[in-house]
Write a protein that holds these residues in place. Structure first.
Motif, PDB file in Angstrom:
ATOM      1  N   CYS A  49     -57.876  55.551 -66.703  1.00 37.05           N
ATOM      2  CA  CYS A  49     -56.698  54.755 -67.088  1.00 37.05           C
ATOM      3  C   CYS A  49     -55.437  55.369 -66.480  1.00 37.05           C
ATOM      4  O   CYS A  49     -55.204  56.561 -66.577  1.00 37.05           O
ATOM      5  N   CYS A  63     -51.022  51.680 -66.466  1.00 36.80           N
ATOM      6  CA  CYS A  63     -50.259  50.719 -65.657  1.00 36.80           C
ATOM      7  C   CYS A  63     -49.705  49.584 -66.519  1.00 36.80           C
ATOM      8  O   CYS A  63     -48.671  49.002 -66.203  1.00 36.80           O
ATOM      9  N   GLY A  64     -50.422  49.249 -67.596  1.00 37.07           N
ATOM     10  CA  GLY A  64     -49.950  48.185 -68.490  1.00 37.07           C
ATOM     11  C   GLY A  64     -50.486  46.801 -68.159  1.00 37.07           C
ATOM     12  O   GLY A  64     -50.125  45.831 -68.832  1.00 37.07           O
ATOM     13  N   CYS A  78     -53.354  45.561 -68.768  1.00 44.81           N
ATOM     14  CA  CYS A  78     -54.097  45.035 -69.930  1.00 44.81           C
ATOM     15  C   CYS A  78     -53.135  44.548 -71.016  1.00 44.81           C
ATOM     16  O   CYS A  78     -53.410  43.562 -71.709  1.00 44.81           O
ATOM     17  N   CYS A 120     -57.947  44.710 -65.945  1.00 43.81           N
ATOM     18  CA  CYS A 120     -57.838  46.155 -65.672  1.00 43.81           C
ATOM     19  C   CYS A 120     -58.272  46.482 -64.244  1.00 43.81           C
ATOM     20  O   CYS A 120     -59.423  46.274 -63.869  1.00 43.81           O
TER      21      CYS A 120
HETATM   22  S1  SF4 Z   1     -55.141  47.930 -67.280  1.00 47.10           S
HETATM   23 FE1  SF4 Z   1     -54.877  49.081 -69.155  1.00 47.10          FE
HETATM   24  S2  SF4 Z   1     -56.770  50.249 -69.420  1.00 47.10           S
HETATM   25 FE2  SF4 Z   1     -56.711  49.537 -67.284  1.00 47.10          FE
HETATM   26  S3  SF4 Z   1     -55.756  51.213 -66.162  1.00 47.10           S
HETATM   27 FE3  SF4 Z   1     -54.106  49.825 -66.712  1.00 47.10          FE
HETATM   28  S4  SF4 Z   1     -53.313  50.598 -68.691  1.00 47.10           S
HETATM   29 FE4  SF4 Z   1     -55.329  51.573 -68.322  1.00 47.10          FE
END
Ligand code: SF4
Ligand code: SF4
Ligand code: FES
Length: 250
Positions: free
Chosen positions: A155, A158-159, A161, A222
């Motif tokens: 993880c 990045c945000g 999700c 993700c």
């Molecule tokens: S999408 Fe969510 S779970 Fe996946 S890397 Fe980004 S912050 Fe982490």
């Protein structure tokens, strides 16, 4: 293609209104969205010839590892460093760039992701150690455990999700998928397990796991293919066990 057209959503500060500006910059081989933004930075003039302030964005690693360059590219949340211009606008289509919508805008394409970092603190997403002196080797992890934890450790906060999660918004206290998945990671670690109950308590309360609507949009968004819904399933089991233990201990 000789020129790259970009439509950028701009905002001069956290409390300012937003507006759009169009740019066109020279095309270069292997160009990504960040290099197109760098062209605007070098020559901040709109497609209609107006000189403007340079567009502001964030980036660090340029290889989809840090997550800082995350934004909406043609309406889809992703890392702009890995958004290749030839792939997203093969026929010279206009590329639309917007900041993420679930975090407050600081300026232009830069958002403040503090809420996510505060929620990582809330779930104690770290391994507790007793100072910085040498502690000797830690407990060994089995290969099976490593198979479970490695994908979760990728993880990059990045945000993406959070951006797609319908339960994560201004009006909800839901901490969102990434911090919950980190509970699974740190509770699976042989040393991290010492604080497992505190992490479970954090996701048993308001804004915790029970607020997930199980729409599974997060797992699709993700970029690191983190098994989010599988983590929620396992944590759901651990939370129920913990709740039953607490009930019978009374
Ligand atoms: S999408 Fe969510 S779970 Fe996946 S890397 Fe980004 S912050 Fe982490
Ligand atoms: S499963 Fe749905 S509601 Fe739950 S965290 Fe993922 S996107 Fe949000
Ligand atoms: S700059 Fe690090 S992920 Fe794009």
């Amino acid at each position: 293609m000789e020129r790259v057209k970009l439509k950028v959503k701009r905002q001069d500060g956290p409390h300012a209104g937003s507006y759009w500006q169009l740019f066109d910059v020279p095309w270069k081989p292997h160009m990504n969205v960040i290099s197109a933004l760098m062209e605007i930075q070098k020559h901040p003039v709109t497609a209609s010839g107006e000189r403007v302030t340079p567009v502001v964005w964030e980036c660090v690693c340029l290889e989809e590892v840090c997550g800082s360059c995350t934004m909406l590219v043609n309406g889809r949340v992703r890392q702009s460093c890995s958004a290749m211009v030839d792939a997203i606008a093969p026929n010279g289509e206009t590329i639309v760039l917007e900041p993420m919508t679930k975090f407050p805008v600081v300026r232009d394409l830069v958002v403040d992701r503090s809420r996510m970092f505060e929620d990582l603190k809330r779930v104690r997403a770290w391994i507790q150690i007793d100072g910085s002196h040498a502690l000797g080797p830690g407990p060994r992890q089995s290969p099976e455990n490593q198979e479970t934890t490695y994908p979760l450790s990728r993880c990059m906060t990045c945000g993406c999700c959070m951006e797609v999660c319908p339960q994560y918004n201004d009006h909800s206290e839901f901490i969102g998928p990434a911090p919950i998945a980190q509970v699974r990671l740190f509770n699976s670690h042989p040393t991290g397990r010492m604080n497992a109950q505190e992490r479970l308590d954090a996701i048993m309360g308001r804004g915790g796991l029970a607020d997930c609507g199980n729409a599974q949009l997060c797992v699709e968004a993700c970029p690191k293919e983190i098994p989010l819904t599988e983590a929620f399933g396992e944590l759901g089991r651990q939370v129920t066990l913990s709740w039953l233990k607490q009930l019978f201990a009374k």
